[in-house]
Design a protein around this motif. Structure first.
Motif, mmCIF file in Angstrom:
data_model
loop_
_atom_site.group_PDB
_atom_site.id
_atom_site.type_symbol
_atom_site.label_atom_id
_atom_site.label_comp_id
_atom_site.label_asym_id
_atom_site.label_seq_id
_atom_site.Cartn_x
_atom_site.Cartn_y
_atom_site.Cartn_z
ATOM 1 N N SER A 135 4.147 3.930 8.498
ATOM 2 C CA SER A 135 5.030 2.992 9.031
ATOM 3 C C SER A 135 6.465 2.850 8.514
ATOM 4 O O SER A 135 6.497 2.568 7.022
ATOM 5 C CB SER A 135 4.375 1.551 8.912
ATOM 6 O OG SER A 135 5.170 0.552 9.132
ATOM 7 N N LEU A 136 7.359 3.043 8.920
ATOM 8 C CA LEU A 136 8.790 2.947 8.323
ATOM 9 C C LEU A 136 9.058 1.357 8.059
ATOM 10 O O LEU A 136 9.885 0.832 7.437
ATOM 11 C CB LEU A 136 9.979 3.411 9.324
ATOM 12 C CG LEU A 136 10.445 4.689 9.464
ATOM 13 C CD1 LEU A 136 11.518 5.139 10.304
ATOM 14 C CD2 LEU A 136 10.937 5.019 7.673
ATOM 15 N N ALA A 137 8.582 0.378 9.220
ATOM 16 C CA ALA A 137 8.640 -0.887 8.647
ATOM 17 C C ALA A 137 8.064 -1.309 7.466
ATOM 18 O O ALA A 137 8.821 -2.355 6.880
ATOM 19 C CB ALA A 137 8.039 -1.781 10.079
ATOM 20 N N LEU A 138 7.212 -0.928 7.182
ATOM 21 C CA LEU A 138 6.344 -1.188 5.787
ATOM 22 C C LEU A 138 7.375 -0.737 4.538
ATOM 23 O O LEU A 138 7.392 -1.630 3.581
ATOM 24 C CB LEU A 138 5.143 -0.722 5.686
ATOM 25 C CG LEU A 138 3.753 -1.583 6.319
ATOM 26 C CD1 LEU A 138 2.393 -1.128 6.180
ATOM 27 C CD2 LEU A 138 3.790 -3.060 5.619
ATOM 28 N N SER A 175 8.041 -10.315 6.595
ATOM 29 C CA SER A 175 6.609 -9.567 6.632
ATOM 30 C C SER A 175 5.766 -9.858 8.063
ATOM 31 O O SER A 175 4.901 -9.198 8.704
ATOM 32 C CB SER A 175 6.077 -9.917 5.607
ATOM 33 O OG SER A 175 6.542 -9.340 4.101
ATOM 34 N N PHE A 176 5.874 -11.203 8.377
ATOM 35 C CA PHE A 176 5.474 -11.707 9.349
ATOM 36 C C PHE A 176 5.758 -11.073 10.742
ATOM 37 O O PHE A 176 4.803 -10.731 11.517
ATOM 38 C CB PHE A 176 5.547 -13.238 9.769
ATOM 39 C CG PHE A 176 4.543 -14.018 10.651
ATOM 40 C CD1 PHE A 176 3.252 -14.023 10.537
ATOM 41 C CD2 PHE A 176 5.324 -14.220 11.883
ATOM 42 C CE1 PHE A 176 2.487 -14.622 11.709
ATOM 43 C CE2 PHE A 176 4.702 -14.919 13.123
ATOM 44 C CZ PHE A 176 3.304 -14.972 12.825
ATOM 45 N N GLY A 177 6.876 -10.480 10.841
ATOM 46 C CA GLY A 177 7.204 -9.806 12.071
ATOM 47 C C GLY A 177 6.604 -8.622 12.096
ATOM 48 O O GLY A 177 6.337 -7.977 13.209
ATOM 49 N N ILE A 178 6.437 -7.818 10.838
ATOM 50 C CA ILE A 178 5.763 -6.293 10.931
ATOM 51 C C ILE A 178 4.155 -6.630 11.198
ATOM 52 O O ILE A 178 3.750 -6.052 11.759
ATOM 53 C CB ILE A 178 5.930 -6.162 9.202
ATOM 54 C CG1 ILE A 178 7.224 -5.701 8.947
ATOM 55 C CG2 ILE A 178 5.090 -4.690 9.267
ATOM 56 C CD1 ILE A 178 7.469 -5.282 7.521
ATOM 57 N N ILE A 210 6.127 3.123 19.209
ATOM 58 C CA ILE A 210 7.744 2.975 18.872
ATOM 59 C C ILE A 210 8.081 1.754 18.483
ATOM 60 O O ILE A 210 9.135 1.500 18.028
ATOM 61 C CB ILE A 210 8.378 3.253 20.320
ATOM 62 C CG1 ILE A 210 9.885 3.662 20.195
ATOM 63 C CG2 ILE A 210 8.283 2.081 21.292
ATOM 64 C CD1 ILE A 210 10.412 4.039 21.277
ATOM 65 N N VAL A 211 7.150 0.776 18.400
ATOM 66 C CA VAL A 211 7.208 -0.557 18.069
ATOM 67 C C VAL A 211 7.899 -0.335 16.653
ATOM 68 O O VAL A 211 8.582 -1.354 15.898
ATOM 69 C CB VAL A 211 6.231 -1.512 18.153
ATOM 70 C CG1 VAL A 211 6.344 -2.751 17.282
ATOM 71 C CG2 VAL A 211 6.092 -1.813 19.572
ATOM 72 N N ASP A 212 7.040 0.463 15.824
ATOM 73 C CA ASP A 212 7.298 0.409 14.408
ATOM 74 C C ASP A 212 8.740 0.689 13.892
ATOM 75 O O ASP A 212 9.404 -0.041 13.159
ATOM 76 C CB ASP A 212 6.387 1.519 13.640
ATOM 77 C CG ASP A 212 6.771 1.777 12.277
ATOM 78 O OD1 ASP A 212 6.370 0.753 11.424
ATOM 79 O OD2 ASP A 212 7.093 2.860 11.681
ATOM 80 N N PRO A 213 9.564 1.777 14.386
ATOM 81 C CA PRO A 213 10.879 1.884 14.092
ATOM 82 C C PRO A 213 11.756 0.808 14.668
ATOM 83 O O PRO A 213 12.982 0.553 14.237
ATOM 84 C CB PRO A 213 11.171 3.312 14.802
ATOM 85 C CG PRO A 213 10.163 3.605 15.677
ATOM 86 C CD PRO A 213 9.080 2.949 15.259
ATOM 87 N N ILE A 214 11.414 0.266 15.850
ATOM 88 C CA ILE A 214 12.197 -0.888 16.477
ATOM 89 C C ILE A 214 12.068 -1.931 15.309
ATOM 90 O O ILE A 214 13.387 -2.770 15.160
ATOM 91 C CB ILE A 214 11.762 -1.277 17.792
ATOM 92 C CG1 ILE A 214 11.921 -0.081 18.772
ATOM 93 C CG2 ILE A 214 12.266 -2.680 18.366
ATOM 94 C CD1 ILE A 214 11.432 -0.365 20.245
ATOM 95 N N VAL A 215 10.888 -2.307 14.868
ATOM 96 C CA VAL A 215 10.852 -3.536 13.858
ATOM 97 C C VAL A 215 11.652 -3.176 12.653
ATOM 98 O O VAL A 215 12.324 -4.147 12.170
ATOM 99 C CB VAL A 215 9.223 -3.692 13.525
ATOM 100 C CG1 VAL A 215 9.287 -4.635 12.391
ATOM 101 C CG2 VAL A 215 8.640 -4.261 14.521
#
Length: 298
Positions: A35-38, A157-160, A174-179
């Motif tokens: 996860s890029l978001a993390l 973090s809540f958004g993730i 695809i949600v992960d890179p968008i987040v």
């Protein structure tokens, strides 16, 4: 007062340690889940941890007295710290956005389960950190700024967490890179004003003062004929330095000193200037403008 400051300091230390632990957990979680978001949130928390440490060290350096090599003291150490931290966050966010775009074009699988667990841990830890600082935020501007920053981390973090739920339930990787892009843009948006202010101070930029109003008020002092050659700058975000040349009627130097005191009192109380330097003149520069444009006069 001292007791409250000590308590706030202890809580501040706990928040620093907790933030560092969040960073480690999110880094490992981001690598394991893909996860890029993390990872972006981990770098954000890393930046927060580093900024706390740097800010503490810089504040200690800033307490040193002025000397022959640093006649204005060491307060700029805190501004340099803010500049370094801001540049770090913006550069990391920029590269995360580039990587996110690459992943949108070439999607990679993300383990939504691990991502969700780690994001929940990060959210709870950030909210606990904000709770620890909430009481100290009422009596300290520094603690309040940190409290608001930690609270924004919790919301990030809540958004993730929301993104992880979407991936886990609907398998939309695809949600992960968008987040990640959203979090990175948010971090850059939040950091830019700090970087801008730090650069302005380091470049001796003028603080937000109404110079025409200052001149008008100074001219109300009996005997002051003209005000010119004004310079204003900041040592840090709180201390304003001001210098100006004032034309007076020809008089004894002992009669000039009360004028100095009145003008210094005016500038300090009304315009919150910390240090005032005035140069009295009779004829020299009498027709000059408020700001000099001659290199030899700077």
């Amino acid at each position: 007062m001292h007791k409250n400051s000590k308590m706030s300091g202890m809580r501040f230390l706990l928040v620093t340690v907790l933030n560092a632990l969040i960073t480690v957990v999110e880094l490992f979680g981001g690598v394991l889940s893909g996860s890029l978001a993390l990872l972006s949130d981990a770098f954000h928390n890393l930046g927060d941890s580093a900024s706390v440490v740097l800010a503490y060290v810089a504040s200690r350096i800033g307490l040193k007295n002025s000397n022959m090599s640093k006649t204005f003291g060491y307060r700029r150490a805190e501004i340099i710290s803010a500049f370094v931290n801001s540049v770090f966050l913006i550069v990391v966010s920029f590269f995360l956005i580039i990587e996110s775009v690459r992943r949108i074009l070439n999607p990679e699988p993300v383990n939504g389960g691990i991502m969700l667990i780690v994001a929940i841990v990060g959210t709870l830890a950030n909210f606990i950190s904000a709770l620890l600082l909430s009481s100290g935020a009422k009596g300290s501007l520094n603690i309040k700024a940190t409290y608001l920053h930690i609270l924004s981390d919790a919301l990030s973090s809540f958004g993730i967490v929301i993104g992880a739920i979407i991936i886990q339930v609907w398998h939309i990787d695809i949600v992960d890179p968008i987040v990640t892009i959203l979090v990175s843009v948010y971090i850059m948006w939040e950091t830019w004003p700090v970087l801008k202010e730090a650069i302005n101070i380091l470049m001796q930029g003028a603080p937000n003062l109404d110079f025409e109003a200052m001149k008008h008020d100074m001219l109300q002092e009996p005997g002051v004929v003209n005000v010119h050659h004004i310079h204003a700058w900041q040592i840090d975000e709180n201390r304003i330095m001001f210098s100006a040349h004032i034309n007076l009627n020809d008089q004894l130097l002992s009669d000039v000193e009360p004028v100095y005191r009145h003008l210094e009192n005016l500038l300090q109380k009304k315009y919150h200037v910390d240090h005032v330097t005035l140069q009295a003149e009779v004829f020299r520069g009498k027709s000059n403008e408020l700001f000099t444009r001659d290199r030899h006069d700077i």
